[in-house]
Design a protein around this motif. Sequence first.
Motif, short mmCIF file in Angstrom:
data_model
loop_
_atom_site.label_atom_id
_atom_site.label_comp_id
_atom_site.label_asym_id
_atom_site.label_seq_id
_atom_site.Cartn_x
_atom_site.Cartn_y
_atom_site.Cartn_z
N GLU A 162 0.84 -1.19 0.00
CA GLU A 162 0.00 0.00 0.00
C GLU A 162 0.88 1.24 0.00
OE1 GLU A 162 -4.25 -0.63 1.99
OE2 GLU A 162 -2.64 -0.72 3.45
N MET A 163 0.67 2.09 -0.98
CA MET A 163 1.41 3.34 -1.06
C MET A 163 0.67 4.44 -0.30
SD MET A 163 4.12 2.65 -3.01
CE MET A 163 4.16 1.20 -1.93
N THR A 227 -0.11 8.80 -5.35
CA THR A 227 0.88 8.52 -4.30
C THR A 227 1.41 9.81 -3.71
OG1 THR A 227 1.53 6.54 -5.53
CG2 THR A 227 3.04 7.31 -3.84
N THR A 231 6.53 9.39 -1.15
CA THR A 231 6.49 7.94 -1.34
C THR A 231 6.71 7.54 -2.80
OG1 THR A 231 4.91 7.86 0.51
CG2 THR A 231 5.13 5.86 -0.77
N LEU A 232 6.78 8.51 -3.69
CA LEU A 232 6.96 8.20 -5.11
C LEU A 232 8.23 7.39 -5.39
CD1 LEU A 232 5.76 11.43 -6.97
CD2 LEU A 232 4.80 9.12 -7.17
N ARG A 235 7.50 3.82 -4.66
CA ARG A 235 6.62 3.22 -5.67
C ARG A 235 7.41 2.86 -6.92
NH1 ARG A 235 0.77 5.24 -8.14
NH2 ARG A 235 0.68 3.62 -9.75
N LYS A 236 8.26 3.77 -7.40
CA LYS A 236 9.04 3.50 -8.60
C LYS A 236 9.96 2.31 -8.40
CE LYS A 236 8.93 8.28 -10.30
NZ LYS A 236 9.74 9.51 -10.59
N GLU A 239 7.87 -0.83 -8.62
CA GLU A 239 7.48 -1.06 -10.01
C GLU A 239 8.65 -1.62 -10.82
OE1 GLU A 239 3.83 2.16 -10.57
OE2 GLU A 239 5.90 2.82 -10.94
N PHE A 245 -0.03 -1.46 -10.19
CA PHE A 245 -1.26 -0.98 -9.56
C PHE A 245 -2.40 -1.95 -9.89
CE2 PHE A 245 -4.94 2.19 -9.90
CZ PHE A 245 -5.24 2.10 -8.54
N LEU A 258 -0.14 -1.69 -4.82
CA LEU A 258 0.61 -2.38 -5.85
C LEU A 258 0.62 -3.88 -5.54
CD1 LEU A 258 3.71 -0.02 -6.26
CD2 LEU A 258 1.43 0.20 -7.26
#
Length: 346
Positions: A162-163, A227, A231-232, A235-236, A239, A245, A258
């Motif tokens: 969870e972002m 996001t 927190t980006l 997330r990257k 990914e 997502f 995610l």
Amino acid sequence: MLIIRPITENDREGLTELAKQTGTGFTSMQDCPRRIEDMIASGCAAFESGEPLEDGYYLFVAEDLEQDRLVGTCAIQAGVGLSDPFYSYHLDTTVHASRELNVYSKVQTLSLSNFHTGCTEMCTLFLLPEARKGFNGHLLSKSRFLFMGQNQHRFDSTVIAEMRGFSDQEGSSPFWEGLGRHFFNLDFATADKLSMHDKVFIAELMPKNPIYTNLLPSDAQQVIGHTHPHTLPARKLLESEGFRFNHYVDIFDAGPMLEAQVGDIRSVREQRRLTVVVDDTQRLYSSNPLMLSNGKIKNFRALATKHAQIINDSLYLNAYIADTLQLKQGDIAAVAPLFISAIAAE
């Protein structure tokens, strides 16, 4: 150098200091003595258990060896929603159409869901701002995949993360203000803290029917699935490991979830087990950093370095790195490229 290791009872003060800097919306670790005690107790129990725990909470800390202090945390929840309900909103589309009136419209909806009950969750990722340099952030997050790869029987095949959703500088969430407050009459920070200890109130007070997002204020609609800027990078990073997502969002701030299958995660798929050779006689170097661990559970250790090398299917380490990882000549280490496939390039 950072070393990633399991939480211990002696980390209470360090964990408390980290929790004071996480901020509103970081649900899994907040400045709350009760929460800190729960984290330590659950984390120690998961690592000390000889058998997999269905909802085991594997809490790791990042220790700066030069400064002799904790600078970050990360965790794996083996199974969510098994003792407390795990809620999320599923993003769906409802179509309203009439041939007679020549009307066709698509409307986004939010439906309360427990779909991911039992899935493994990557959580509690936090690194102090001053420690966010070099490849520390990558190590902190991806070291969990080394652990998972060596202990897949302890985790579910589906892994989620969870972002953190968008909130303003005052810690207010537009999504919460546009939806949640109508049912709870609590500010975002208060509701977020309450959810740490008792999630039953969510089921009791949230609407059971789908919510049409076009009825929400525009600022609430705009942040659904977005996001938090801080927190980006996390997330990257996920990914790049194969997470995507999955059209589920958090019920408080609408942050995106995610998802990946454990066998598809790059650092799980590409890791290898190699025999350790301790060698201080030559200059060991890899153009791309290697992520290394000793493959243990209770005494798990992981780090990332360029000062190691794979030669003839063996892992060559100097004595300092071997000692830091609690490895000796002839032991087996888990190895994975930190970024691209450095192992294949050797």
